[in-house]
Scaffold this motif. Structure first.
Motif, PDB file in Angstrom:
ATOM      1  N   UNK A 295       0.837  -1.343   0.155  1.00  0.00           N
ATOM      2  CA  UNK A 295       0.179  -0.058  -0.028  1.00  0.00           C
ATOM      3  C   UNK A 295       1.043   1.290   0.118  1.00  0.00           C
ATOM      4  N   UNK A 296       0.156   2.379  -0.401  1.00  0.00           N
ATOM      5  CA  UNK A 296       1.306   3.595  -0.902  1.00  0.00           C
ATOM      6  C   UNK A 296       1.398   4.159   0.543  1.00  0.00           C
ATOM      7  N   UNK A 297       2.370   4.401   0.908  1.00  0.00           N
ATOM      8  CA  UNK A 297       2.522   5.322   2.299  1.00  0.00           C
ATOM      9  C   UNK A 297       3.033   6.684   1.706  1.00  0.00           C
ATOM     10  N   UNK A 298       2.659   7.620   2.394  1.00  0.00           N
ATOM     11  CA  UNK A 298       2.737   8.950   2.175  1.00  0.00           C
ATOM     12  C   UNK A 298       4.263   9.414   2.680  1.00  0.00           C
TER      13      UNK A 298
ATOM     14  N   UNK B  87      14.140   7.002   3.903  1.00  0.00           N
ATOM     15  CA  UNK B  87      13.913   8.373   3.085  1.00  0.00           C
ATOM     16  C   UNK B  87      15.360   8.267   2.143  1.00  0.00           C
ATOM     17  N   UNK B  88      15.264   9.300   1.367  1.00  0.00           N
ATOM     18  CA  UNK B  88      16.248   9.425   0.277  1.00  0.00           C
ATOM     19  C   UNK B  88      17.572   9.381   0.875  1.00  0.00           C
ATOM     20  N   UNK B  89      18.495   8.494   0.250  1.00  0.00           N
ATOM     21  CA  UNK B  89      19.813   8.470   0.828  1.00  0.00           C
ATOM     22  C   UNK B  89      20.469   9.727   0.084  1.00  0.00           C
ATOM     23  N   UNK B  90      20.589   9.859  -1.197  1.00  0.00           N
ATOM     24  CA  UNK B  90      21.158  11.106  -1.744  1.00  0.00           C
ATOM     25  C   UNK B  90      20.091  12.118  -1.663  1.00  0.00           C
ATOM     26  N   UNK B  91      20.592  13.314  -1.739  1.00  0.00           N
ATOM     27  CA  UNK B  91      19.410  14.513  -1.771  1.00  0.00           C
ATOM     28  C   UNK B  91      19.830  14.808  -3.581  1.00  0.00           C
ATOM     29  N   UNK B  92      18.754  15.654  -4.140  1.00  0.00           N
ATOM     30  CA  UNK B  92      18.444  15.715  -5.558  1.00  0.00           C
ATOM     31  C   UNK B  92      18.751  17.258  -5.542  1.00  0.00           C
ATOM     32  N   UNK B  93      19.291  17.577  -6.992  1.00  0.00           N
ATOM     33  CA  UNK B  93      19.347  18.967  -7.366  1.00  0.00           C
ATOM     34  C   UNK B  93      17.956  19.245  -7.799  1.00  0.00           C
TER      35      UNK B  93
ATOM     36  N   UNK C 193      11.010  13.760  -6.235  1.00  0.00           N
ATOM     37  CA  UNK C 193       9.413  13.137  -6.413  1.00  0.00           C
ATOM     38  C   UNK C 193       9.672  11.711  -7.202  1.00  0.00           C
ATOM     39  N   UNK C 194      10.159  11.859  -8.204  1.00  0.00           N
ATOM     40  CA  UNK C 194      10.136  10.329  -9.176  1.00  0.00           C
ATOM     41  C   UNK C 194      11.156   9.249  -8.266  1.00  0.00           C
ATOM     42  N   UNK C 195      12.005   9.518  -7.530  1.00  0.00           N
ATOM     43  CA  UNK C 195      12.566   8.678  -6.741  1.00  0.00           C
ATOM     44  C   UNK C 195      11.661   8.029  -5.610  1.00  0.00           C
ATOM     45  N   UNK C 196      11.076   8.976  -4.971  1.00  0.00           N
ATOM     46  CA  UNK C 196      10.142   8.610  -3.909  1.00  0.00           C
ATOM     47  C   UNK C 196       8.875   7.599  -4.625  1.00  0.00           C
ATOM     48  N   UNK C 197       8.425   8.169  -5.619  1.00  0.00           N
ATOM     49  CA  UNK C 197       7.196   7.379  -6.411  1.00  0.00           C
ATOM     50  C   UNK C 197       7.844   5.932  -6.829  1.00  0.00           C
TER      51      UNK C 197
ATOM     52  N   UNK D 110       3.546  11.238  -2.966  1.00  0.00           N
ATOM     53  CA  UNK D 110       3.999  12.231  -2.392  1.00  0.00           C
ATOM     54  C   UNK D 110       2.761  13.088  -2.664  1.00  0.00           C
ATOM     55  N   UNK D 111       2.447  13.805  -1.631  1.00  0.00           N
ATOM     56  CA  UNK D 111       1.344  14.819  -1.434  1.00  0.00           C
ATOM     57  C   UNK D 111       1.808  16.068  -1.936  1.00  0.00           C
ATOM     58  N   UNK D 112       1.434  16.409  -3.161  1.00  0.00           N
ATOM     59  CA  UNK D 112       1.854  17.547  -3.657  1.00  0.00           C
ATOM     60  C   UNK D 112       1.301  18.918  -3.164  1.00  0.00           C
ATOM     61  N   UNK D 113      -0.139  18.655  -2.544  1.00  0.00           N
ATOM     62  CA  UNK D 113      -0.658  19.615  -1.953  1.00  0.00           C
ATOM     63  C   UNK D 113       0.144  20.458  -0.777  1.00  0.00           C
ATOM     64  N   UNK D 114       1.169  19.677  -0.095  1.00  0.00           N
ATOM     65  CA  UNK D 114       1.785  20.207   1.043  1.00  0.00           C
ATOM     66  C   UNK D 114       3.108  20.708   0.644  1.00  0.00           C
ATOM     67  N   UNK D 115       3.589  20.541  -0.732  1.00  0.00           N
ATOM     68  CA  UNK D 115       4.966  21.110  -1.153  1.00  0.00           C
ATOM     69  C   UNK D 115       4.870  22.428  -1.346  1.00  0.00           C
TER      70      UNK D 115
END
Length: 82
Positions: free
Chosen positions: A20-23, A45-51, A57-61, A67-72
């Motif tokens: 199940x998708x986790x936010x 979480x993401x081990x690298x950070x992204x430029x 977002x793509x890495x998380x997906x 990814x709840x884009x309304x919070x971004x």
């Protein structure tokens, strides 16, 4: 790729598809004069950070997180843009 590696890869992909998708949340990290993006969901979480925000977002997906884009936008408003 040998047969066992292919089977392992398919099983991992199936497990991600059934999970199940986790936010997760997207956050920024200031590194000198630059901003980098990361994501986290609890202790994971993401081990690298992204430029690029999009890459984050793509890495998380890809890893099965939603990814709840309304919070971004609130994060973007507080991010120091340099």
């Amino acid at each position: 790729m040998n047969k066992q590696q292919l089977i392992d890869k398919m099983m991992k992909e199936d497990a991600l598809a059934l999970k199940p998708l986790t936010c997760c949340e997207i956050f920024y990290v200031q590194v000198g004069a630059h901003i980098r993006w990361g994501w986290r969901a609890g202790r994971v979480g993401s081990k690298p950070t992204f430029d690029l925000f999009y890459d984050c977002v793509e890495d998380a997906r890809r890893r099965g997180y939603h990814v709840n884009l309304e919070l971004v936008p609130s994060e973007l408003l507080t991010a120091p843009l340099t």
